[in-house]
Scaffold this motif. Structure first.
Motif, PDB file in Angstrom:
ATOM      1  N   VAL A  76      33.778  22.678 -91.866  1.00 35.21           N
ATOM      2  CA  VAL A  76      34.516  23.393 -91.149  1.00 35.21           C
ATOM      3  C   VAL A  76      35.938  22.994 -91.092  1.00 35.21           C
ATOM      4  O   VAL A  76      36.717  23.937 -91.375  1.00 35.21           O
ATOM      5  CB  VAL A  76      34.083  23.175 -89.352  1.00 35.21           C
ATOM      6  CG1 VAL A  76      35.243  24.024 -88.674  1.00 35.21           C
ATOM      7  CG2 VAL A  76      32.809  24.007 -89.262  1.00 35.21           C
ATOM      8  N   VAL A  77      36.364  21.944 -91.080  1.00 33.76           N
ATOM      9  CA  VAL A  77      37.853  21.430 -91.252  1.00 33.76           C
ATOM     10  C   VAL A  77      38.137  21.795 -92.735  1.00 33.76           C
ATOM     11  O   VAL A  77      39.389  22.460 -92.877  1.00 33.76           O
ATOM     12  CB  VAL A  77      37.894  20.012 -91.125  1.00 33.76           C
ATOM     13  CG1 VAL A  77      39.514  19.531 -91.385  1.00 33.76           C
ATOM     14  CG2 VAL A  77      37.692  19.592 -89.700  1.00 33.76           C
ATOM     15  N   PHE A  78      37.396  21.673 -93.962  1.00 37.39           N
ATOM     16  CA  PHE A  78      37.797  21.944 -95.223  1.00 37.39           C
ATOM     17  C   PHE A  78      37.784  23.561 -95.274  1.00 37.39           C
ATOM     18  O   PHE A  78      38.465  23.907 -95.938  1.00 37.39           O
ATOM     19  CB  PHE A  78      36.848  21.291 -96.211  1.00 37.39           C
ATOM     20  CG  PHE A  78      37.059  19.875 -96.557  1.00 37.39           C
ATOM     21  CD1 PHE A  78      38.278  19.359 -96.922  1.00 37.39           C
ATOM     22  CD2 PHE A  78      36.356  18.819 -96.090  1.00 37.39           C
ATOM     23  CE1 PHE A  78      38.812  18.186 -96.819  1.00 37.39           C
ATOM     24  CE2 PHE A  78      36.744  17.390 -96.321  1.00 37.39           C
ATOM     25  CZ  PHE A  78      37.656  17.130 -96.782  1.00 37.39           C
ATOM     26  N   LEU A  79      36.898  24.296 -94.752  1.00 32.11           N
ATOM     27  CA  LEU A  79      36.805  25.625 -94.872  1.00 32.11           C
ATOM     28  C   LEU A  79      38.207  26.349 -94.354  1.00 32.11           C
ATOM     29  O   LEU A  79      38.767  27.252 -94.752  1.00 32.11           O
ATOM     30  CB  LEU A  79      35.672  26.326 -94.156  1.00 32.11           C
ATOM     31  CG  LEU A  79      35.260  27.652 -94.464  1.00 32.11           C
ATOM     32  CD1 LEU A  79      35.001  28.133 -95.626  1.00 32.11           C
ATOM     33  CD2 LEU A  79      34.082  28.049 -93.607  1.00 32.11           C
ATOM     34  N   ALA A  80      38.781  25.556 -93.018  1.00 29.77           N
ATOM     35  CA  ALA A  80      39.717  26.243 -92.401  1.00 29.77           C
ATOM     36  C   ALA A  80      41.022  25.710 -93.318  1.00 29.77           C
ATOM     37  O   ALA A  80      41.764  26.722 -93.509  1.00 29.77           O
ATOM     38  CB  ALA A  80      39.776  25.443 -90.998  1.00 29.77           C
ATOM     39  N   PHE A  81      41.083  24.835 -93.939  1.00 26.78           N
ATOM     40  CA  PHE A  81      42.240  24.401 -94.908  1.00 26.78           C
ATOM     41  C   PHE A  81      42.176  25.402 -95.866  1.00 26.78           C
ATOM     42  O   PHE A  81      43.138  25.715 -96.428  1.00 26.78           O
ATOM     43  CB  PHE A  81      42.284  22.882 -95.242  1.00 26.78           C
ATOM     44  CG  PHE A  81      42.699  21.927 -94.044  1.00 26.78           C
ATOM     45  CD1 PHE A  81      43.967  22.391 -93.532  1.00 26.78           C
ATOM     46  CD2 PHE A  81      41.878  20.783 -93.978  1.00 26.78           C
ATOM     47  CE1 PHE A  81      44.373  21.304 -92.735  1.00 26.78           C
ATOM     48  CE2 PHE A  81      42.308  19.989 -93.079  1.00 26.78           C
ATOM     49  CZ  PHE A  81      43.707  20.196 -92.319  1.00 26.78           C
ATOM     50  N   ASP A  82      40.940  25.662 -96.459  1.00 27.19           N
ATOM     51  CA  ASP A  82      40.889  26.403 -97.868  1.00 27.19           C
ATOM     52  C   ASP A  82      41.502  27.997 -97.333  1.00 27.19           C
ATOM     53  O   ASP A  82      41.911  28.548 -98.060  1.00 27.19           O
ATOM     54  CB  ASP A  82      39.407  26.475 -98.267  1.00 27.19           C
ATOM     55  CG  ASP A  82      39.381  27.358 -99.441  1.00 27.19           C
ATOM     56  OD1 ASP A  82      40.274  27.197-100.374  1.00 27.19           O
ATOM     57  OD2 ASP A  82      38.121  28.382 -99.703  1.00 27.19           O
ATOM     58  N   GLN A  83      41.093  28.614 -95.983  1.00 25.23           N
ATOM     59  CA  GLN A  83      41.358  29.824 -95.687  1.00 25.23           C
ATOM     60  C   GLN A  83      42.823  29.857 -95.672  1.00 25.23           C
ATOM     61  O   GLN A  83      43.453  30.930 -95.631  1.00 25.23           O
ATOM     62  CB  GLN A  83      40.770  30.170 -94.327  1.00 25.23           C
ATOM     63  CG  GLN A  83      39.016  30.381 -94.682  1.00 25.23           C
ATOM     64  CD  GLN A  83      38.720  31.468 -95.661  1.00 25.23           C
ATOM     65  OE1 GLN A  83      39.441  32.560 -95.797  1.00 25.23           O
ATOM     66  NE2 GLN A  83      37.860  31.189 -96.397  1.00 25.23           N
ATOM     67  N   ILE A  84      43.440  28.817 -94.695  1.00 23.21           N
ATOM     68  CA  ILE A  84      44.847  28.761 -94.595  1.00 23.21           C
ATOM     69  C   ILE A  84      45.712  28.643 -95.848  1.00 23.21           C
ATOM     70  O   ILE A  84      46.476  29.608 -95.757  1.00 23.21           O
ATOM     71  CB  ILE A  84      45.231  27.697 -93.483  1.00 23.21           C
ATOM     72  CG1 ILE A  84      44.548  27.819 -92.143  1.00 23.21           C
ATOM     73  CG2 ILE A  84      46.827  27.365 -93.434  1.00 23.21           C
ATOM     74  CD1 ILE A  84      44.758  26.592 -91.230  1.00 23.21           C
ATOM     75  N   SER A  85      45.134  27.824 -96.933  1.00 22.74           N
ATOM     76  CA  SER A  85      45.804  27.906 -98.183  1.00 22.74           C
ATOM     77  C   SER A  85      45.747  29.026 -99.099  1.00 22.74           C
ATOM     78  O   SER A  85      46.797  29.478 -99.830  1.00 22.74           O
ATOM     79  CB  SER A  85      45.462  26.728 -98.949  1.00 22.74           C
ATOM     80  OG  SER A  85      43.929  26.806 -99.200  1.00 22.74           O
ATOM     81  N   ALA A  86      44.808  30.132 -98.927  1.00 25.39           N
ATOM     82  CA  ALA A  86      44.594  31.052 -99.467  1.00 25.39           C
ATOM     83  C   ALA A  86      45.547  32.127 -98.885  1.00 25.39           C
ATOM     84  O   ALA A  86      45.927  33.021 -99.817  1.00 25.39           O
ATOM     85  CB  ALA A  86      43.131  31.638 -99.378  1.00 25.39           C
ATOM     86  N   LEU A  87      45.792  32.099 -97.785  1.00 18.91           N
ATOM     87  CA  LEU A  87      46.787  32.974 -96.794  1.00 18.91           C
ATOM     88  C   LEU A  87      48.168  32.760 -97.560  1.00 18.91           C
ATOM     89  O   LEU A  87      48.935  33.691 -97.347  1.00 18.91           O
ATOM     90  CB  LEU A  87      46.522  32.908 -95.498  1.00 18.91           C
ATOM     91  CG  LEU A  87      45.255  33.495 -94.976  1.00 18.91           C
ATOM     92  CD1 LEU A  87      45.449  33.365 -93.447  1.00 18.91           C
ATOM     93  CD2 LEU A  87      45.036  35.053 -95.330  1.00 18.91           C
ATOM     94  N   VAL A  88      48.376  31.484 -97.709  1.00 19.64           N
ATOM     95  CA  VAL A  88      49.900  31.190 -98.139  1.00 19.64           C
ATOM     96  C   VAL A  88      50.090  31.069 -99.570  1.00 19.64           C
ATOM     97  O   VAL A  88      50.126  31.809-100.456  1.00 19.64           O
ATOM     98  CB  VAL A  88      50.251  29.447 -97.781  1.00 19.64           C
ATOM     99  CG1 VAL A  88      51.555  29.226 -98.265  1.00 19.64           C
ATOM    100  CG2 VAL A  88      49.967  29.440 -96.273  1.00 19.64           C
TER     101      VAL A  88
END
Length: 88
Positions: A76-88
Motif C-alpha cells: 500500500v505504501v509503495f503503491l501510494a508513492f507510485d501514484q503520487i510520483s505519477a501525478l507529479v
C-alpha cells in the motif's frame, strides 16, 4: 657465507624435502573415505534436527499473519508513492 652455514642450509632443505615425501607416501586413513564422511555428516544432521525447538501451530499462524499484514502495508505504501510520483 662460510662452508658451515651452507651445509646447515642444505641439511634443512633436505629435511624439508624428506618430510614432504613422507607426507605424500603416507597411507590415507580409512576413516577419511567419502562414504564415512557422508555417513558421519548425516548422523550429525539427524542429531541436530532432534535439538530444534519447532514452533507451535498457534505461534506459526500468528507469525504468518503478521508477515502477510506487514507485506500488505508495504504494498500500500509503495503503491501510494507510485501514484503520487505519477501525478507529479
Amino acid at each position: 657465507m662460510d662452508q658451515s652455514k651452507k651445509t646447515l642450509i642444505a641439511q634443512r632443505k633436505a629435511e624439508k624435502a624428506q618430510k614432504k615425501a613422507e607426507k605424500r607416501n603416507k597411507p590415507k586413513d580409512p576413516k577419511k573415505k567419502f562414504s564415512y564422511v557422508m555417513k558421519k555428516w548425516f548422523f550429525g544432521l539427524g542429531k541436530e534436527f532432534k535439538r530444534i525447538t519447532w514452533p507451535t501451530k498457534s505461534k506459526l499462524v500468528k507469525d504468518f499473519l503478521i508477515t502477510i499484514i506487514i507485506a500488505a502495508l508495504f504494498v500500500v505504501v509503495f503503491l501510494a508513492f507510485d501514484q503520487i510520483s505519477a501525478l507529479v
